[in-house]
Design an enzyme around this catalytic site. Structure first.
Site, PDB file in Angstrom:
ATOM      1  N   LYS A   3      -4.138  -5.772   6.209  1.00 45.12           N
ATOM      2  CA  LYS A   3      -3.066  -5.525   7.172  1.00 45.12           C
ATOM      3  C   LYS A   3      -2.770  -6.810   7.945  1.00 45.12           C
ATOM      4  O   LYS A   3      -3.668  -7.377   8.586  1.00 45.12           O
ATOM      5  CB  LYS A   3      -3.475  -4.404   8.138  1.00 45.12           C
ATOM      6  CG  LYS A   3      -3.864  -3.108   7.429  1.00 45.12           C
ATOM      7  CD  LYS A   3      -4.378  -2.042   8.390  1.00 45.12           C
ATOM      8  CE  LYS A   3      -3.276  -1.484   9.251  1.00 45.12           C
ATOM      9  NZ  LYS A   3      -3.744  -0.285  10.018  1.00 45.12           N
ATOM     10  N   ALA A   7       0.833  -1.200   0.000  1.00 44.65           N
ATOM     11  CA  ALA A   7       0.000   0.000   0.000  1.00 44.65           C
ATOM     12  C   ALA A   7       0.868   1.251   0.000  1.00 44.65           C
ATOM     13  O   ALA A   7       1.986   1.245   0.532  1.00 44.65           O
ATOM     14  CB  ALA A   7      -0.916  -0.005   1.217  1.00 44.65           C
ATOM     15  N   PRO A   8       0.380   2.343  -0.591  1.00 46.67           N
ATOM     16  CA  PRO A   8       1.135   3.601  -0.575  1.00 46.67           C
ATOM     17  C   PRO A   8       1.360   4.079   0.857  1.00 46.67           C
ATOM     18  O   PRO A   8       0.571   3.783   1.755  1.00 46.67           O
ATOM     19  CB  PRO A   8       0.223   4.569  -1.335  1.00 46.67           C
ATOM     20  CG  PRO A   8      -0.716   3.713  -2.114  1.00 46.67           C
ATOM     21  CD  PRO A   8      -0.897   2.466  -1.305  1.00 46.67           C
ATOM     22  N   GLY A   9       2.415   4.838   1.055  1.00 46.00           N
ATOM     23  CA  GLY A   9       2.703   5.387   2.373  1.00 46.00           C
ATOM     24  C   GLY A   9       3.953   4.783   2.980  1.00 46.00           C
ATOM     25  O   GLY A   9       4.603   3.905   2.401  1.00 46.00           O
ATOM     26  N   THR A  10       4.281   5.245   4.165  1.00 39.60           N
ATOM     27  CA  THR A  10       5.461   4.759   4.880  1.00 39.60           C
ATOM     28  C   THR A  10       5.234   3.331   5.353  1.00 39.60           C
ATOM     29  O   THR A  10       4.221   3.055   6.007  1.00 39.60           O
ATOM     30  CB  THR A  10       5.754   5.657   6.092  1.00 39.60           C
ATOM     31  OG1 THR A  10       5.838   7.024   5.665  1.00 39.60           O
ATOM     32  CG2 THR A  10       7.054   5.243   6.771  1.00 39.60           C
ATOM     33  N   PRO A  11       6.126   2.379   5.039  1.00 42.69           N
ATOM     34  CA  PRO A  11       5.946   1.000   5.505  1.00 42.69           C
ATOM     35  C   PRO A  11       5.801   0.943   7.024  1.00 42.69           C
ATOM     36  O   PRO A  11       6.503   1.642   7.759  1.00 42.69           O
ATOM     37  CB  PRO A  11       7.231   0.301   5.041  1.00 42.69           C
ATOM     38  CG  PRO A  11       7.706   1.122   3.882  1.00 42.69           C
ATOM     39  CD  PRO A  11       7.333   2.539   4.212  1.00 42.69           C
ATOM     40  N   GLY A  12       4.875   0.108   7.500  1.00 43.40           N
ATOM     41  CA  GLY A  12       4.616   0.024   8.929  1.00 43.40           C
ATOM     42  C   GLY A  12       5.681  -0.750   9.676  1.00 43.40           C
ATOM     43  O   GLY A  12       6.314  -1.652   9.124  1.00 43.40           O
ATOM     44  N   MET A  13       5.874  -0.385  10.948  1.00 39.67           N
ATOM     45  CA  MET A  13       6.811  -1.107  11.801  1.00 39.67           C
ATOM     46  C   MET A  13       6.186  -2.382  12.354  1.00 39.67           C
ATOM     47  O   MET A  13       6.890  -3.322  12.706  1.00 39.67           O
ATOM     48  CB  MET A  13       7.246  -0.219  12.966  1.00 39.67           C
ATOM     49  CG  MET A  13       8.009   1.027  12.561  1.00 39.67           C
ATOM     50  SD  MET A  13       8.455   2.001  14.025  1.00 39.67           S
ATOM     51  CE  MET A  13       9.418   3.316  13.268  1.00 39.67           C
ATOM     52  N   ASP A  45     -13.170   1.451  11.010  1.00 38.72           N
ATOM     53  CA  ASP A  45     -13.625   0.122  11.404  1.00 38.72           C
ATOM     54  C   ASP A  45     -12.803  -0.931  10.666  1.00 38.72           C
ATOM     55  O   ASP A  45     -12.309  -0.698   9.556  1.00 38.72           O
ATOM     56  CB  ASP A  45     -15.110  -0.042  11.077  1.00 38.72           C
ATOM     57  CG  ASP A  45     -15.740  -1.202  11.830  1.00 38.72           C
ATOM     58  OD1 ASP A  45     -15.082  -1.758  12.741  1.00 38.72           O
ATOM     59  OD2 ASP A  45     -16.893  -1.558  11.523  1.00 38.72           O
TER      60      ASP A  45
END
Length: 592
Positions: free
Chosen positions: A358, A337-343, A393
């Site tokens: 997710k 997904a676009p955006g900063t990769p999650g930790m 949600d």
């Protein structure tokens, strides 16, 4: 007839008898679940009339527990009934067929199907499930829209629009009177007329000709402090303008607070960041059919979710996912997904989809220290919370299957590296043992890159409002970096990263102590003790370190968020039971 029954019993095998008992047990559990769900819902009007808003929240939390509690109860009963046949696939397939015949033509057949799926999944621990044991994808399990005439009433405009509006409002039965009925009716009539003029010319012309009619749903839609009357103005040629009338119960009596007009405005009311409605009906699927007419761009799973049937919404979503993927070009692949990769999470999506998937990573990036179990607890906390339009949600799935060929090689490599323990590749299928599904939005940190000064000012204003709305609902986001917030198509800011979320009252908000000398100020180590739940609002400014324009826009409206006193005051209000007013519509739509 007795001879027929006797013959059937004589010809039955043990498997037939046990399968029938299994089907009956699941059906009894479904009926009990639905009755309990409805009984809690039936109290919504009384809670509204008595202004029992804390009880409203308690009832919502209680209703959220009903489904899983009943599935667990039925699962325990089934284990006793079946024992030797509990793990026999053929017995369960037979039970499914018997159950299907039992609920055929039942008013709530689709929801009954989902309840069987849930019970089977609970007993078989999901991983052994095959579609032959479930009511999911086959066309015969997908109900077609049904008539909803029994759910609605129509008022002719032959005596004038103002008269019809007054009849609409006076037809609503409450124990509490309207404080100023005539004024409310006049304002509502004028607002609807102006709305029709702007949105639906045919309806507007028939209003002036005293032609056409008003249609409204018998059942009210209750949520938080408000009651909503749902309906539409209809011209004889079929053109129509949907509406939702918001009614509040003030100390002086009932008051019409606003009206939303048109499918787009109604979609705000039924948004994915809102708490579920309580709707007094034993025909939820027909209400979804009706709402689909009012908001044709809303998917069925979104509407089932909005009225509280969240487990069946998952069934509908899975069908939607399979259909849309199957009908999309083969070149459309699942990608990060676009955006900063999650930790903490690996997040992916596919072109043309409005959703992201997710998955909790096997190992979290520093400085994250939570466990997988703790992250799941955070998501469950959000499910139980009043989301006040500021928390997205989620749908939680176990053993969710995908077409392996639709994944990009780059994403597959990332999945094997970061979520290997949650990943199963079997033949042409990719299966995720555990995954959350959320609505896709534009991450706030990306959104502001394309903003002009006016849009930046507006989104920073709403960013602060989002944080304050959450605080009023006893929710602290934890990590308030802009990358953890998204912007909806309405320009509304919502939070979607939940691994550090917690009750506001669990936090200890402090000001940073003054240094005693120059050595303390220059030291790389902390010069004062810090507990795990200590929060220093003055340090929130670091969230804007890369964007001075965004900080200035935010600070001009929300500088109080950088002071511990603001947060401490919010905590005191929560502890005193104060529930702030949060409206699911724009302030400009409210009646004066």
């Amino acid at each position: 007839m007795p001879d027929t029954i006797t013959n059937k019993l004589q010809n039955s095998t043990v498997q037939d008898v046990i399968a029938t008992k299994l089907a009956r047990a699941v059906f009894a559990g479904f009926e009990a679940m639905f009755a309990t769900f409805l009984n809690i819902t039936l109290g919504a009007q009384s809670r509204f009339e008595q202004r029992q808003y804390h009880e409203v929240q308690s009832a919502m939390r209680e209703r959220l527990q009903v489904y899983e509690r009943q599935v667990k109860s039925v699962s325990e009963a089934v284990k006793v009934i079946a024992y030797a046949e509990l793990s026999c696939p053929q017995t369960w397939q037979l039970a499914k067929n018997i159950y299907g015949n039992m609920v055929k033509n039942h008013e709530n057949e689709p929801i009954a199907h989902t309840f069987f799926n849930s019970t089977f999944g609970a007993i078989w621990d999901d991983k052994k499930i095959r579609t032959v044991h479930l009511f999911v994808l086959k066309a015969k399990y997908r109900t077609q829209p049904r008539p909803y005439d029994s759910l609605v009433k129509r008022i002719s405009l032959q005596h004038g629009f103002n008269s019809a509006i007054k009849t609409l409002i006076t037809n609503q039965v409450f124990r509490v009177p309207f404080s100023n009925l005539n004024q409310d009716v006049a304002t509502l009539q004028a607002t609807l007329t102006q709305g029709a003029k702007q949105q639906c010319r045919q309806v507007y012309e028939l209003i002036n000709l005293n032609d056409g009619y008003i249609e409204y749903a018998y059942s009210h839609f209750y949520r938080n402090k408000a009651c909503y009357l749902i309906g539409r103005c209809i011209a004889k040629n079929g053109d129509n303008m949907p509406f939702a009338i918001a009614i509040l119960n003030t100390p002086k009596g009932l008051k019409i607070d606003a009206v939303m007009m048109g499918a787009d405005q109604l979609s705000l009311l039924f948004g994915f960041a809102r708490t579920y409605f309580m709707v007094d009906t034993d025909q939820p699927a027909r209400y979804v059919d009706y709402l689909s007419v009012l908001m044709p761009h809303k998917q069925r799973f979104e509407l089932f979710n909005a009225i509280g049937f969240i487990k069946h919404a998952k069934t509908e979503f899975y069908r939607y996912k399979v259909d849309t993927t199957k009908n999309s070009p083969a070149s459309f692949k699942y990608v990060a997904a676009p955006g900063t990769p999650g930790m903490v999470m690996l997040v992916f999506t596919i072109a043309g989809s409005d959703h992201v998937y997710k998955v909790i990573k096997d190992k979290f990036s520093a400085p994250k220290t939570a466990t997988k179990a703790q992250v799941k607890e955070k998501y469950n906390f959000v499910k139980q919370a009043d989301r006040v339009g500021r928390l997205v949600d989620t749908h939680e799935f176990r053993y969710l299957a995908f077409d392996l060929s639709r994944f990009s090689e780059q994403l597959l490599q990332q999945m094997k590296e970061h979520i290997g323990s949650s990943l199963i590749i079997s033949g042409k299928a990719l299966i995720l043992k555990h995954v959350y599904v959320e609505r896709k939005m534009t991450p706030l940190n990306l959104y502001i890159n394309d903003c002009d000064s006016k849009a930046l000012a507006q989104v920073m204003l709403d960013y602060g409002r989002a944080i304050k709305d959450l605080a009023g609902a006893n929710i602290f986001p934890g990590d308030m970096l802009m990358k953890n917030f998204g912007v909806t198509r309405w320009g509304r800011v919502v939070f979607y990263d939940y691994d550090e979320i917690c009750p506001l009252t669990d936090c200890n908000f402090r000001e940073v102590p003054q240094t005693q000398n120059a050595l303390e100020e220059l030291s790389s180590d902390s010069y004062f003790d810090i507990e795990p739940n200590d929060i220093f609002p003055s340090q929130f400014k670091v969230f804007f370190s890369a964007n001075e324009l965004a900080f200035n826009a935010f600070n001009s409206h929300h500088s109080d968020l950088f002071n511990a006193q603001f947060w401490q005051t919010c905590q005191q209000q929560v502890q005193q039971g104060y529930l702030p007013d949060v409206y699911p519509y724009k302030q400009s739509w409210r009646f004066k």
